[in-house]
Write an enzyme that holds these catalytic residues in place. Structure first.
Site, PDB file in Angstrom:
ATOM      1  N   TYR A   5      54.704 -25.746 -12.459  1.00 26.76           N
ATOM      2  CA  TYR A   5      54.117 -24.715 -12.085  1.00 26.76           C
ATOM      3  C   TYR A   5      53.729 -24.308 -10.776  1.00 26.76           C
ATOM      4  O   TYR A   5      53.994 -23.153 -10.138  1.00 26.76           O
ATOM      5  CB  TYR A   5      52.909 -24.176 -12.966  1.00 26.76           C
ATOM      6  CG  TYR A   5      52.122 -22.812 -12.973  1.00 26.76           C
ATOM      7  CD1 TYR A   5      52.665 -22.041 -13.616  1.00 26.76           C
ATOM      8  CD2 TYR A   5      51.238 -22.655 -12.351  1.00 26.76           C
ATOM      9  CE1 TYR A   5      52.263 -20.750 -13.974  1.00 26.76           C
ATOM     10  CE2 TYR A   5      50.487 -21.512 -12.471  1.00 26.76           C
ATOM     11  CZ  TYR A   5      50.982 -20.564 -13.250  1.00 26.76           C
ATOM     12  OH  TYR A   5      50.598 -19.244 -13.147  1.00 26.76           O
ATOM     13  N   SER A  19      50.189 -17.146  -8.146  1.00 30.83           N
ATOM     14  CA  SER A  19      49.165 -17.500  -8.702  1.00 30.83           C
ATOM     15  C   SER A  19      48.478 -18.142  -7.194  1.00 30.83           C
ATOM     16  O   SER A  19      49.167 -18.387  -6.314  1.00 30.83           O
ATOM     17  CB  SER A  19      49.413 -18.862  -9.456  1.00 30.83           C
ATOM     18  OG  SER A  19      48.206 -19.652  -9.836  1.00 30.83           O
TER      19      SER A  19
END
Ligand SMILES: NC(=O)c1ccc[n+]([C@@H]2O[C@H](COP(=O)([O-])OP(=O)(O)OC[C@H]3O[C@@H](n4cnc5c(N)ncnc54)[C@H](O)[C@@H]3O)[C@@H](O)[C@H]2O)c1
Length: 319
Positions: free
Chosen positions: A157, A144
């Site tokens: 995350y 990401s």
């Protein structure tokens, strides 16, 4: 890798969002596709779709954090297709939002076990098999932009995705002599079901410090509906794989995106830079406050990104 015809592609998280987009695009490119996912409802829906297209797609229910089950899945692939995959997609992932200082051990254990542990399990399970098969191949992992940009409202995350970026660079260099390429996709917003991540959170790890409920899930469904279409994203990833690009950033000018981003890290290395960065952050926050952002509409009402109410050490504005 340029020729996908007849190749076996194993895609974790392959029954929804980015993974399902990859399954569709690489199946159309001639791959025999295995979709591995923890959600049976997603698998059933995806298989109904692929059956209607007469596509060679096989579903396996797999929790990527379960190493024994991962080995069994790898054995199943070899039994069905006579070979380990030549294309390994580490796509499965989950997310949760809340202030860093509200994070519990369970928030870390869950998110890191899926987003980093799941990728590690994929590599340790499949890489020896791929090398032994001697056919070369490609590892395609989804990280990401959070892997490059730390975000303190999704700390576990961000940490997991940064580790995945590093892991993929290590493997990129290590696997070259075996003819196995590595590409790591770093997107921002995908039209997907990731807002429903909490539905697959294991019971024993349910203790979260974040405000997570049906209202926040509903907000995220709308939020992610503005993201890039998974099919378009899979085509961008495919081009990156074809050109052996390590970091695939789905933006028109990826070099500029990373140059701007690394300015922040450079600023953080000196007292003068720290001041420069503070000013830049303030300017960015003011500009953002002036611009209406449809993606964030309803966030405050839903209590999204807040801490659990009873965490009294968190400032009132963050819970
Ligand atoms: N949605 C975004 O905006 C965005 C942005 C950047 C990166 N990503 C990354 O893209 C990847 C795909 O996510 P998505 O947005 O398509 O979400 P999604 O929820 O639509 O798809 C992810 C799939 O992974 C599966 N999954 C979750 N936990 C699993 C587990 N333990 N084992 C096996 N399967 C599991 C889910 O059931 C789901 O079907 C993730 O790695 C995510 O972090 C998403």
């Amino acid at each position: 890798m340029k020729d996908f015809a007849g190749k076996v592609a194993f895609i974790t998280g392959g029954a929804s969002g980015a993974g399902l987009g990859q399954a569709k695009v690489f199946s159309e490119a001639g791959c025999k596709v295995v979709i591995a996912d923890v959600r049976q409802d997603h698998l059933d829906e995806a298989i109904t779709y692929f059956k209607s297209k007469n596509a060679d797609v096989h579903a396996i229910k797999l929790d990527v954090t379960d190493r024994k089950a991962y080995t069994a899945a790898a054995d199943e692939v070899e039994k069905i297709y006579g070979s380990p995959p030549q294309l390994l997609f580490n796509t499965a992932g989950v997310n949760a939002f809340g202030p860093a200082e509200a994070s519990t051990f369970e928030d870390y254990d869950w998110i890191i076990s899926v987003d980093l542990g799941g990728v590690i399990n994929g590599m340790v399970t499949f890489i020896p098999r791929m090398i032994k098969a001697g056919k070369g191949g490609h590892v395609a992992t989804v990280s990401s932009m959070s892997g490059f940009m730390a975000s303190s409202n999704c700390t576990p995350y961000s940490a997991a995705k940064a580790a995945v970026v590093s892991l993929m660079e290590c493997y990129y260099n290590a696997l070259k002599p075996y003819g196995i390429g590595v590409s790591c996709l770093c997107p921002v917003g995908i039209k997907s079901n990731i807002g429903e991540s909490s539905y697959t959170r294991p019971k024993e790890l349910e203790n979260t410090g974040y405000n997570t409920n049906e209202k926040t899930v509903e907000f995220m469904r709308k939020h992610y509906s503005y993201g890039i279409d998974p099919i378009d994203l899979a085509h961008i990833f495919k081009e990156g794989i074809e050109n052996d690009v390590l970091f695939v950033l789905p933006y028109p000018d990826p070099e500029k995106v990373l140059r701007d981003n690394f300015k922040r890290i450079i600023n953080y290395t000196t007292p003068e830079g720290m001041k420069r960065q503070e000013k830049l952050d303030l300017k960015r926050r003011r500009a953002m406050a002036k611009q209406p952002n449809p993606m964030m509409e309803g966030a405050a009402e839903a209590g999204w990104g807040k801490a659990r109410q009873d965490l009294t050490w968190i400032t009132k504005e963050h819970r």
